[in-house]
Motif scaffolding. Structure first.
Motif, PDB file in Angstrom:
ATOM      1  N   GLU A  38      25.335   9.255  27.802  1.00 22.33           N
ATOM      2  CA  GLU A  38      25.033   9.852  26.511  1.00 22.33           C
ATOM      3  C   GLU A  38      24.636   8.784  25.491  1.00 22.33           C
ATOM      4  O   GLU A  38      23.682   8.963  24.728  1.00 22.33           O
ATOM      5  N   GLU A  39      25.367   7.665  25.482  1.00 23.20           N
ATOM      6  CA  GLU A  39      25.017   6.567  24.581  1.00 23.20           C
ATOM      7  C   GLU A  39      23.644   5.997  24.939  1.00 23.20           C
ATOM      8  O   GLU A  39      22.851   5.671  24.048  1.00 23.20           O
ATOM      9  N   MET A  40      23.380   5.868  26.220  1.00 20.90           N
ATOM     10  CA  MET A  40      22.112   5.330  26.683  1.00 20.90           C
ATOM     11  C   MET A  40      20.963   6.225  26.212  1.00 20.90           C
ATOM     12  O   MET A  40      19.974   5.741  25.652  1.00 20.90           O
ATOM     13  N   ILE A  41      21.092   7.518  26.411  1.00 24.51           N
ATOM     14  CA  ILE A  41      20.041   8.458  26.006  1.00 24.51           C
ATOM     15  C   ILE A  41      19.848   8.426  24.492  1.00 24.51           C
ATOM     16  O   ILE A  41      18.708   8.404  23.999  1.00 24.51           O
ATOM     17  N   SER A  42      20.930   8.388  23.756  1.00 25.95           N
ATOM     18  CA  SER A  42      20.851   8.318  22.297  1.00 25.95           C
ATOM     19  C   SER A  42      20.103   7.065  21.844  1.00 25.95           C
ATOM     20  O   SER A  42      19.224   7.130  20.974  1.00 25.95           O
ATOM     21  N   LYS A  43      20.420   5.930  22.449  1.00 23.93           N
ATOM     22  CA  LYS A  43      19.767   4.670  22.084  1.00 23.93           C
ATOM     23  C   LYS A  43      18.301   4.656  22.515  1.00 23.93           C
ATOM     24  O   LYS A  43      17.459   4.091  21.827  1.00 23.93           O
ATOM     25  N   ILE A  44      17.989   5.273  23.650  1.00 27.33           N
ATOM     26  CA  ILE A  44      16.594   5.360  24.080  1.00 27.33           C
ATOM     27  C   ILE A  44      15.780   6.055  22.987  1.00 27.33           C
ATOM     28  O   ILE A  44      14.713   5.582  22.600  1.00 27.33           O
ATOM     29  N   ARG A  45      16.313   7.135  22.478  1.00 27.81           N
ATOM     30  CA  ARG A  45      15.593   7.912  21.460  1.00 27.81           C
ATOM     31  C   ARG A  45      15.616   7.221  20.099  1.00 27.81           C
ATOM     32  O   ARG A  45      14.647   7.308  19.343  1.00 27.81           O
ATOM     33  N   GLU A  46      16.691   6.529  19.808  1.00 29.05           N
ATOM     34  CA  GLU A  46      16.847   5.877  18.502  1.00 29.05           C
ATOM     35  C   GLU A  46      16.008   4.608  18.365  1.00 29.05           C
ATOM     36  O   GLU A  46      15.333   4.403  17.359  1.00 29.05           O
ATOM     37  N   ILE A  47      16.067   3.735  19.381  1.00 29.18           N
ATOM     38  CA  ILE A  47      15.419   2.422  19.240  1.00 29.18           C
ATOM     39  C   ILE A  47      14.241   2.209  20.185  1.00 29.18           C
ATOM     40  O   ILE A  47      13.557   1.210  20.071  1.00 29.18           O
ATOM     41  N   HIS A  48      14.018   3.108  21.109  1.00 27.01           N
ATOM     42  CA  HIS A  48      12.965   2.966  22.123  1.00 27.01           C
ATOM     43  C   HIS A  48      12.925   1.515  22.646  1.00 27.01           C
ATOM     44  O   HIS A  48      12.013   0.749  22.301  1.00 27.01           O
ATOM     45  N   PRO A  49      13.896   1.146  23.468  1.00 30.86           N
ATOM     46  CA  PRO A  49      13.965  -0.236  23.969  1.00 30.86           C
ATOM     47  C   PRO A  49      12.776  -0.588  24.852  1.00 30.86           C
ATOM     48  O   PRO A  49      12.063   0.287  25.341  1.00 30.86           O
ATOM     49  N   SER A  50      12.607  -1.876  25.043  1.00 27.96           N
ATOM     50  CA  SER A  50      11.516  -2.383  25.885  1.00 27.96           C
ATOM     51  C   SER A  50      11.869  -2.359  27.360  1.00 27.96           C
ATOM     52  O   SER A  50      10.981  -2.408  28.209  1.00 27.96           O
ATOM     53  N   LEU A  51      13.174  -2.315  27.666  1.00 28.74           N
ATOM     54  CA  LEU A  51      13.637  -2.409  29.045  1.00 28.74           C
ATOM     55  C   LEU A  51      15.040  -1.845  29.162  1.00 28.74           C
ATOM     56  O   LEU A  51      15.865  -2.067  28.275  1.00 28.74           O
ATOM     57  N   LEU A  52      15.311  -1.140  30.262  1.00 30.20           N
ATOM     58  CA  LEU A  52      16.664  -0.695  30.589  1.00 30.20           C
ATOM     59  C   LEU A  52      17.148  -1.462  31.803  1.00 30.20           C
ATOM     60  O   LEU A  52      16.373  -1.706  32.741  1.00 30.20           O
ATOM     61  N   ILE A  53      18.425  -1.819  31.780  1.00 32.80           N
ATOM     62  CA  ILE A  53      19.048  -2.473  32.929  1.00 32.80           C
ATOM     63  C   ILE A  53      20.310  -1.703  33.284  1.00 32.80           C
ATOM     64  O   ILE A  53      21.150  -1.439  32.421  1.00 32.80           O
TER      65      ILE A  53
END
Length: 121
Positions: A38-53
């Motif tokens: 849930e935190e990961m999905i929220s951050k994806i939408r909030e900050i649109h990171p360059s990379l996920l690990i």
């Protein structure tokens, strides 16, 4: 457009979080770590990171859906895990991870792995 060159990770091992942060910093990037899908999905939408690990020993049920969300947003995804856990590594490939590494390869080649991943963004 989101934050430039931000790494978002789900990593349980402190040794890896430190290494990822240090390598990211050398490349002018930042690393943020979360504990849940849930935190990961929220951050994806909030900050649109360059990379996920993803640390394959830290993932939770449903993490593959998180990978699909990231891929739909055009975010590259890397996973790593124990070389003996071939089932987890195969699951990561099936989930849509762009690259999957054994822990040893990930540790030894982390700066190059990150640099190459950023070139694809």
């Amino acid at each position: 457009m989101g934050a430039a060159r931000t790494i978002l990770g789900m990593v349980s091992n402190l040794m890896y979080t430190v290494r990822i942060r240090e390598s990211a910093s050398r490349l002018g990037s930042i690393a943020i770590f979360v504990d849940t899908n849930e935190e990961m999905i929220s951050k994806i939408r909030e900050i649109h990171p360059s990379l996920l690990i993803f640390d394959l020993t830290a993932v939770q049920p449903g993490w593959d859906e998180t990978v699909k969300i990231a891929k739909a947003e055009g975010i590259p995804v890397i996973a790593y895990g124990p070389h003996v856990d071939t089932a987890a590594r195969e699951e990561a490939i099936q989930a849509g991870c762009d690259q999957v590494f054994a822990n040893s390869k990930f540790t030894l080649d982390l700066p190059n792995i990150l640099e190459n991943a950023f070139k694809k963004v």
